[in-house]
Design an enzyme around this catalytic site. Structure first.
Site, PDB file in Angstrom:
ATOM      1  N   THR A  16      -0.499 -63.651  32.388  1.00  0.00           N
ATOM      2  CA  THR A  16      -0.776 -63.783  30.947  1.00  0.00           C
ATOM      3  C   THR A  16      -0.056 -62.735  30.108  1.00  0.00           C
ATOM      4  O   THR A  16      -0.039 -62.830  28.884  1.00  0.00           O
ATOM      5  CB  THR A  16      -2.301 -63.644  30.695  1.00  0.00           C
ATOM      6  N   THR A  18       3.207 -59.863  29.021  1.00  0.00           N
ATOM      7  CA  THR A  18       4.581 -60.001  28.516  1.00  0.00           C
ATOM      8  C   THR A  18       5.549 -60.364  29.638  1.00  0.00           C
ATOM      9  O   THR A  18       6.368 -61.287  29.514  1.00  0.00           O
ATOM     10  CB  THR A  18       5.014 -58.666  27.862  1.00  0.00           C
ATOM     11  N   VAL A  19       5.465 -59.633  30.748  1.00  0.00           N
ATOM     12  CA  VAL A  19       6.358 -59.908  31.880  1.00  0.00           C
ATOM     13  C   VAL A  19       5.947 -61.220  32.555  1.00  0.00           C
ATOM     14  O   VAL A  19       6.796 -62.040  32.932  1.00  0.00           O
ATOM     15  CB  VAL A  19       6.353 -58.718  32.871  1.00  0.00           C
ATOM     16  N   LEU A  88       1.774 -57.161  36.940  1.00  0.00           N
ATOM     17  CA  LEU A  88       0.461 -56.548  36.707  1.00  0.00           C
ATOM     18  C   LEU A  88       0.568 -55.232  35.973  1.00  0.00           C
ATOM     19  O   LEU A  88       1.509 -54.448  36.191  1.00  0.00           O
ATOM     20  CB  LEU A  88      -0.237 -56.285  38.053  1.00  0.00           C
ATOM     21  N   ASP A  89      -0.424 -54.968  35.166  1.00  0.00           N
ATOM     22  CA  ASP A  89      -0.582 -53.668  34.530  1.00  0.00           C
ATOM     23  C   ASP A  89      -0.613 -52.594  35.629  1.00  0.00           C
ATOM     24  O   ASP A  89      -1.262 -52.769  36.667  1.00  0.00           O
ATOM     25  CB  ASP A  89      -1.924 -53.701  33.779  1.00  0.00           C
ATOM     26  N   CYS A 155      12.787 -50.698  33.219  1.00  0.00           N
ATOM     27  CA  CYS A 155      13.757 -51.492  32.448  1.00  0.00           C
ATOM     28  C   CYS A 155      14.950 -50.663  31.951  1.00  0.00           C
ATOM     29  O   CYS A 155      16.098 -51.130  31.988  1.00  0.00           O
ATOM     30  CB  CYS A 155      13.067 -52.195  31.291  1.00  0.00           C
ATOM     31  N   HIS A 252      16.810 -53.109  25.247  1.00  0.00           N
ATOM     32  CA  HIS A 252      16.874 -51.642  25.235  1.00  0.00           C
ATOM     33  C   HIS A 252      18.340 -51.210  25.111  1.00  0.00           C
ATOM     34  O   HIS A 252      19.205 -51.634  25.899  1.00  0.00           O
ATOM     35  CB  HIS A 252      16.320 -51.056  26.533  1.00  0.00           C
TER      36      HIS A 252
HETATM   37  N1  LIG Z   1       7.430 -55.177  29.339  1.00  0.00           N
HETATM   38  C1  LIG Z   1       8.523 -54.742  29.956  1.00  0.00           C
HETATM   39  O1  LIG Z   1       9.641 -54.758  29.410  1.00  0.00           O
HETATM   40  C2  LIG Z   1       8.436 -54.201  31.343  1.00  0.00           C
HETATM   41  C3  LIG Z   1       7.221 -54.072  32.024  1.00  0.00           C
HETATM   42  N2  LIG Z   1       7.193 -53.603  33.301  1.00  0.00           N
HETATM   43  C4  LIG Z   1       5.941 -53.460  34.056  1.00  0.00           C
HETATM   44  O2  LIG Z   1       5.408 -54.781  34.321  1.00  0.00           O
HETATM   45  C5  LIG Z   1       4.007 -54.734  34.306  1.00  0.00           C
HETATM   46  C6  LIG Z   1       3.471 -55.678  33.252  1.00  0.00           C
HETATM   47  O3  LIG Z   1       3.880 -55.240  31.964  1.00  0.00           O
HETATM   48  P1  LIG Z   1       3.578 -56.100  30.665  1.00  0.00           P
HETATM   49  O4  LIG Z   1       3.703 -57.545  30.960  1.00  0.00           O
HETATM   50  O5  LIG Z   1       4.413 -55.495  29.627  1.00  0.00           O
HETATM   51  O6  LIG Z   1       2.010 -55.765  30.417  1.00  0.00           O
HETATM   52  P2  LIG Z   1       0.909 -56.620  29.634  1.00  0.00           P
HETATM   53  O7  LIG Z   1      -0.109 -55.631  29.204  1.00  0.00           O
HETATM   54  O8  LIG Z   1       1.529 -57.492  28.612  1.00  0.00           O
HETATM   55  O9  LIG Z   1       0.262 -57.561  30.788  1.00  0.00           O
HETATM   56  C7  LIG Z   1      -0.522 -57.040  31.824  1.00  0.00           C
HETATM   57  C8  LIG Z   1      -1.006 -58.127  32.754  1.00  0.00           C
HETATM   58  O10 LIG Z   1      -1.853 -57.513  33.748  1.00  0.00           O
HETATM   59  C9  LIG Z   1      -3.095 -58.247  33.815  1.00  0.00           C
HETATM   60  N3  LIG Z   1      -4.191 -57.368  34.204  1.00  0.00           N
HETATM   61  C10 LIG Z   1      -4.687 -56.296  33.547  1.00  0.00           C
HETATM   62  N4  LIG Z   1      -5.769 -55.780  34.195  1.00  0.00           N
HETATM   63  C11 LIG Z   1      -5.939 -56.549  35.305  1.00  0.00           C
HETATM   64  C12 LIG Z   1      -6.879 -56.533  36.377  1.00  0.00           C
HETATM   65  N5  LIG Z   1      -7.864 -55.610  36.454  1.00  0.00           N
HETATM   66  N6  LIG Z   1      -6.758 -57.477  37.346  1.00  0.00           N
HETATM   67  C13 LIG Z   1      -5.800 -58.420  37.282  1.00  0.00           C
HETATM   68  N7  LIG Z   1      -4.892 -58.492  36.271  1.00  0.00           N
HETATM   69  C14 LIG Z   1      -4.938 -57.557  35.302  1.00  0.00           C
HETATM   70  C15 LIG Z   1      -3.287 -58.795  32.419  1.00  0.00           C
HETATM   71  O11 LIG Z   1      -4.211 -59.869  32.452  1.00  0.00           O
HETATM   72  P3  LIG Z   1      -5.194 -60.213  31.195  1.00  0.00           P
HETATM   73  O12 LIG Z   1      -4.354 -60.940  30.181  1.00  0.00           O
HETATM   74  O13 LIG Z   1      -6.212 -61.086  31.814  1.00  0.00           O
HETATM   75  O14 LIG Z   1      -5.722 -58.921  30.689  1.00  0.00           O
HETATM   76  C16 LIG Z   1      -1.873 -59.219  32.077  1.00  0.00           C
HETATM   77  O15 LIG Z   1      -1.596 -60.457  32.668  1.00  0.00           O
HETATM   78  C17 LIG Z   1       3.597 -53.287  34.043  1.00  0.00           C
HETATM   79  O16 LIG Z   1       3.343 -52.656  35.266  1.00  0.00           O
HETATM   80  C18 LIG Z   1       4.814 -52.718  33.340  1.00  0.00           C
HETATM   81  O17 LIG Z   1       4.874 -51.344  33.476  1.00  0.00           O
HETATM   82  C19 LIG Z   1       8.355 -53.301  33.925  1.00  0.00           C
HETATM   83  C20 LIG Z   1       9.568 -53.394  33.317  1.00  0.00           C
HETATM   84  C21 LIG Z   1       9.684 -53.829  31.959  1.00  0.00           C
HETATM   85  N1  LIG Z   2       8.058 -48.281  29.912  1.00  0.00           N
HETATM   86  C1  LIG Z   2       8.941 -49.394  29.631  1.00  0.00           C
HETATM   87  C2  LIG Z   2       8.387 -50.651  30.235  1.00  0.00           C
HETATM   88  C3  LIG Z   2       7.659 -50.410  31.521  1.00  0.00           C
HETATM   89  O1  LIG Z   2       6.562 -50.864  31.655  1.00  0.00           O
HETATM   90  O2  LIG Z   2       8.294 -49.678  32.428  1.00  0.00           O
HETATM   91  P1  LIG Z   2       7.773 -49.385  33.905  1.00  0.00           P
HETATM   92  O3  LIG Z   2       7.752 -50.691  34.617  1.00  0.00           O
HETATM   93  O4  LIG Z   2       8.729 -48.447  34.451  1.00  0.00           O
HETATM   94  O5  LIG Z   2       6.381 -48.806  33.826  1.00  0.00           O
HETATM   95  C4  LIG Z   2       9.070 -49.517  28.132  1.00  0.00           C
HETATM   96  O6  LIG Z   2       8.177 -49.027  27.504  1.00  0.00           O
HETATM   97  O7  LIG Z   2       9.999 -50.086  27.601  1.00  0.00           O
END
Ligand SMILES: NC(=O)C1=CN([C@@H]2O[C@H](COP(=O)(O)OP(=O)(O)OC[C@H]3O[C@@H](n4cnc5c(N)ncnc54)[C@H](OP(=O)(O)O)[C@@H]3O)[C@@H](O)[C@H]2O)C=CC1
Ligand SMILES: N[C@@H](CC(=O)OP(=O)(O)O)C(=O)O
Length: 365
Positions: A16, A18-19, A88-89, A155, A252
């Site tokens: 659900t 962003t990723v 996942l977060d 990223c 970025h």
């Molecule tokens: N955005 C980016 O550009 C980048 C992100 N990342 C990494 O990717 C990962 C996801 O980032 P992003 O999509 O931005 O984060 P978001 O906050 O947009 O999404 C987080 C996701 O994790 C789920 N989640 C949170 N808590 C739990 C839990 N207790 N059990 C199961 N699922 C859970 C959420 O579900 P729910 O909707 O139900 O809360 C949601 O689907 C992070 O680790 C981030 O650091 C890495 C590189 C780039």
């Molecule tokens: N920290 C990066 C995104 C991210 O979540 O990175 P990492 O997967 O290394 O935690 C940003 O804010 O643009």
């Protein structure tokens, strides 16, 4: 690469977010990964995906996913999946991804939690697929038959290493790298940075980001040791990063200055040639998502720009411009990487394609 005869079932953790949304939009048109299960937190589990998510992609939710029920992130609910993509977060990714690994599942993670693990490859698909060589050791260490875990990089680190790799290959060790980033707000997930903080503003701090860039670059640009049981992390190269959040949605931008060990350094034209002619292993293999060019050189004096260049190579290419001599180091340039495609979900998918090509995915077993 020839297409596999069977469709591979894919599960998405954090579907659900962003990723996760980017995974869904990229996988919905993928020729051989089919979305089979979507998982998220207890807040979303049990709801139809379209109701649980706040969809922010510019294309609609794929019809076949919109009415799927979101599952809890428990391995037994994903056991039919040939491959798991995790968005996942990071507060929960460590524990949940470990439980999937222990259940002998294949995990491609975007989270930071396992990136420093000495037996977990940290792979940017257009840079270091050779780090997959460690998987047999990881499997034997954890007594796994088919499962393994691979992470993709931060990223901003991703954009940087795509450009450093061909320079290191062509001109020898890089002594020093100084990088300043201008990072999009989508990098902070949803809802991310408050509009009152980012609108009309620049925030010169992203928690943990500089440390990640300074460490991950050295692991990715190092190699696998002779016995394929660990990584030789670069010790010679020094990286200093300054990370900033700017009011851009996706993409970025990074201003990079580098100094080579070998002097005199290459000329600007030699550097441009090395970047322009770079072909990564994922391209040589012919992976479906590999870009035609891993690096696109822009000769315009005011490029790359995120709004204009982030979708180059469908988001899988890094665009480099303003390559010029540096009066302090040897050379400086500006690069742009799509943070949720090559910088996140796209890397996970391309890494899975490489793993398949290398025979590491035991489909349907
Ligand atoms: N955005 C980016 O550009 C980048 C992100 N990342 C990494 O990717 C990962 C996801 O980032 P992003 O999509 O931005 O984060 P978001 O906050 O947009 O999404 C987080 C996701 O994790 C789920 N989640 C949170 N808590 C739990 C839990 N207790 N059990 C199961 N699922 C859970 C959420 O579900 P729910 O909707 O139900 O809360 C949601 O689907 C992070 O680790 C981030 O650091 C890495 C590189 C780039
Ligand atoms: N920290 C990066 C995104 C991210 O979540 O990175 P990492 O997967 O290394 O935690 C940003 O804010 O643009």
């Amino acid at each position: 690469m020839s297409l596999p005869e069977v469709q591979l079932k894919a599960g998405i953790l954090g579907a659900t977010g962003t990723v996760g949304q980017r995974f869904i939009s990229l996988l919905s048109k993928h020729p051989y990964f089919t979305i089979h299960v979507v998982g998220a937190s207890l807040r979303s589990a049990g709801q139809e995906y379209a109701k649980a998510t706040r969809w922010k992609m510019t294309t609609p939710i794929p019809a076949e996913v919109g009415n799927m029920l979101v599952q809890e992130c428990k391995p037994e609910l994903f056991r039919e999946c040939d491959v798991i993509f995790s968005g996942l977060d990071s507060d929960v990714a460590g524990e949940i991804e470990t439980s999937f690994l222990k259940a002998d599942l294949v995990v491609f993670s975007n989270a930071k939690n396992h990136r420093r693990d000495p037996v977990v490859p940290l792979i940017v698909p257009t840079v270091n697929p050779s780090h997959f060589d460690l998987i047999p050791h990881q499997r034997s260490l954890h007594s796994l038959h088919k499962g393994f875990i691979v992470t993709n990089a931060n990223c901003s680190t991703t954009g940087l290493v795509v450009v450093l790799k061909p320079l290191q290959d062509a001109f020898g060790p890089i002594e020093a790298v100084i990088v300043q980033t201008m990072q999009a707000i989508s990098g902070a997930g949803y809802p991310g940075v408050a509009s009152l903080d980012i609108y009309d503003n620049v925030v010169p701090f992203i928690s943990g980001e500089e440390e990640k860039m300074e460490y991950e670059t050295l692991k990715i640009l190092g190699d696998v040791n002779e016995t394929a049981t660990g990584f030789n992390i670069l010790s010679f190269t020094k990286v200093s990063a300054s990370c900033n959040r700017v009011p851009v949605i996706d993409g970025h931008t990074e201003c990079v200055s580098i100094k080579f060990k070998n002097q005199p350094p290459p000329s600007v034209e030699q550097i441009i040639h090395a970047l322009d002619s770079y072909v990564s292993e994922s391209q040589q293999i012919g992976c479906h998502s590999a870009p035609e060019k891993a690096i696109i050189i822009s000769r315009d004096q005011d490029r790359p720009q995120p709004r204009l260049d982030r979708d180059n190579g469908d988001g899988y290419s890094v665009t480099v411009g303003r390559v010029r001599k540096c009066n302090v180091f040897d050379v400086k340039f500006t690069l742009l990487v799509h943070n949720t495609i090559l910088g996140a979900a796209g890397s996970g998918i391309l890494n899975a394609e490489i793993a398949l090509a290398k025979g590491l995915l035991k489909v349907g077993s």
